[in-house]
Design a protein around this motif. Structure first.
Motif, PDB file in Angstrom:
ATOM      1  N   ASP A  31      41.213  39.650  43.126  1.00 33.70           N
ATOM      2  CA  ASP A  31      42.011  38.547  43.059  1.00 33.70           C
ATOM      3  C   ASP A  31      41.278  37.309  42.700  1.00 33.70           C
ATOM      4  O   ASP A  31      41.565  36.545  41.574  1.00 33.70           O
ATOM      5  CB  ASP A  31      42.919  38.310  44.204  1.00 33.70           C
ATOM      6  CG  ASP A  31      44.089  39.594  44.299  1.00 33.70           C
ATOM      7  OD1 ASP A  31      44.364  40.122  43.415  1.00 33.70           O
ATOM      8  OD2 ASP A  31      44.296  39.636  45.605  1.00 33.70           O
ATOM      9  N   ILE A  32      40.330  37.183  43.254  1.00 29.61           N
ATOM     10  CA  ILE A  32      39.338  35.990  43.191  1.00 29.61           C
ATOM     11  C   ILE A  32      38.771  36.121  41.789  1.00 29.61           C
ATOM     12  O   ILE A  32      38.776  34.878  40.964  1.00 29.61           O
ATOM     13  CB  ILE A  32      38.106  36.109  44.191  1.00 29.61           C
ATOM     14  CG1 ILE A  32      38.842  35.570  45.552  1.00 29.61           C
ATOM     15  CG2 ILE A  32      37.278  34.661  43.777  1.00 29.61           C
ATOM     16  CD1 ILE A  32      37.803  35.732  46.786  1.00 29.61           C
ATOM     17  N   VAL A  33      38.165  37.036  41.254  1.00 29.83           N
ATOM     18  CA  VAL A  33      37.627  37.112  39.947  1.00 29.83           C
ATOM     19  C   VAL A  33      38.816  36.978  38.820  1.00 29.83           C
ATOM     20  O   VAL A  33      38.405  36.075  38.065  1.00 29.83           O
ATOM     21  CB  VAL A  33      37.044  38.679  39.680  1.00 29.83           C
ATOM     22  CG1 VAL A  33      36.700  38.748  38.250  1.00 29.83           C
ATOM     23  CG2 VAL A  33      35.853  38.688  40.648  1.00 29.83           C
ATOM     24  N   ALA A  34      39.961  37.507  39.123  1.00 31.04           N
ATOM     25  CA  ALA A  34      41.150  37.054  38.061  1.00 31.04           C
ATOM     26  C   ALA A  34      41.171  35.824  37.905  1.00 31.04           C
ATOM     27  O   ALA A  34      41.674  34.964  36.998  1.00 31.04           O
ATOM     28  CB  ALA A  34      42.291  38.104  38.427  1.00 31.04           C
ATOM     29  N   ASP A  35      41.568  35.181  39.157  1.00 38.39           N
ATOM     30  CA  ASP A  35      41.801  33.731  39.243  1.00 38.39           C
ATOM     31  C   ASP A  35      40.728  33.148  38.576  1.00 38.39           C
ATOM     32  O   ASP A  35      41.013  31.968  37.794  1.00 38.39           O
ATOM     33  CB  ASP A  35      41.987  33.314  40.601  1.00 38.39           C
ATOM     34  CG  ASP A  35      43.407  33.687  41.103  1.00 38.39           C
ATOM     35  OD1 ASP A  35      44.339  34.320  40.433  1.00 38.39           O
ATOM     36  OD2 ASP A  35      43.671  33.869  42.543  1.00 38.39           O
ATOM     37  N   CYS A  36      39.776  33.121  39.136  1.00 33.53           N
ATOM     38  CA  CYS A  36      38.471  32.415  38.434  1.00 33.53           C
ATOM     39  C   CYS A  36      38.343  32.667  37.068  1.00 33.53           C
ATOM     40  O   CYS A  36      37.926  31.554  36.284  1.00 33.53           O
ATOM     41  CB  CYS A  36      37.124  32.867  39.287  1.00 33.53           C
ATOM     42  SG  CYS A  36      37.061  32.101  40.849  1.00 33.53           S
ATOM     43  N   THR A  37      38.448  33.828  36.355  1.00 33.38           N
ATOM     44  CA  THR A  37      38.303  33.932  35.089  1.00 33.38           C
ATOM     45  C   THR A  37      39.308  33.113  34.179  1.00 33.38           C
ATOM     46  O   THR A  37      39.023  32.569  33.309  1.00 33.38           O
ATOM     47  CB  THR A  37      38.606  35.511  34.568  1.00 33.38           C
ATOM     48  OG1 THR A  37      37.484  36.302  35.419  1.00 33.38           O
ATOM     49  CG2 THR A  37      38.481  35.779  33.357  1.00 33.38           C
ATOM     50  N   ARG A  38      40.604  33.159  34.497  1.00 38.98           N
ATOM     51  CA  ARG A  38      41.421  32.208  33.983  1.00 38.98           C
ATOM     52  C   ARG A  38      41.225  30.812  34.045  1.00 38.98           C
ATOM     53  O   ARG A  38      41.166  30.043  33.331  1.00 38.98           O
ATOM     54  CB  ARG A  38      43.122  32.462  34.884  1.00 38.98           C
ATOM     55  CG  ARG A  38      43.938  33.638  34.321  1.00 38.98           C
ATOM     56  CD  ARG A  38      45.194  33.494  35.015  1.00 38.98           C
ATOM     57  NE  ARG A  38      45.078  33.784  36.338  1.00 38.98           N
ATOM     58  CZ  ARG A  38      45.059  34.955  36.950  1.00 38.98           C
ATOM     59  NH1 ARG A  38      45.034  36.111  36.261  1.00 38.98           N
ATOM     60  NH2 ARG A  38      45.152  34.877  38.334  1.00 38.98           N
TER      61      ARG A  38
END
Length: 145
Positions: A31-38
């Motif tokens: 979840d953190i990686v997905a949010d940070c990628t966006r």
């Protein structure tokens, strides 16, 4: 060219969301990686997110970052308090480094109050949970602008 930010996560962070959720929250590392990628995309950055439970692998990645990363966001987990070799690798990296901790490490056990990584970090974010990563990315985007 879009600046690359290397986001490193150390031991046990692959268990986020299930390991001690009362301390680290229920948000998973995915979840953190997905949010940070966006977020990185909106900030004009490219995110390269990695996790390892092995100190030497993290050292190798920091050394590789010297050739292609503009900055590093690192949550070294328990290695914060023990890893001189990770500090040495970060000292050889010329770009900005932001250290992130999900929990407020200064309110926890005494051994968690000291971080070797903090000796190199340009900034330390602790106690903001998953939002600490976003704050680190925003800081690096502003600094690299």
């Amino acid at each position: 060219m879009t600046p690359t930010i290397l986001m490193l996560n150390g031991p046990n962070l692959n268990l986020l969301g299930t390991r001690q959720p009362e301390v680290y929250g229920r948000t998973t590392l995915d979840d953190i990686v997905a949010d940070c990628t966006r977020l990185a995309g909106t900030l004009g950055l490219r995110l390269d997110a990695r996790q390892s439970n092995h100190e030497g692998v993290l050292v190798d990645w920091v050394q590789q970052a010297r050739e292609g990363a503009a900055g590093i966001v690192i949550n070294p987990g328990g290695l914060s308090h023990t890893s001189v070799v990770l500090l040495d690798a970060l000292n050889a990296f010329d770009g900005p480094v932001v250290e992130v901790h999900l929990s407020q490490i200064h309110r926890r056990e005494a051994f968690r109050h000291h971080s070797y990584v903090s000796l190199r970090a340009d900034g330390v974010i602790a106690g903001l949970g998953a939002e600490g990563y976003a704050a680190a990315l925003r800081h690096l985007a502003a600094r690299l602008a």
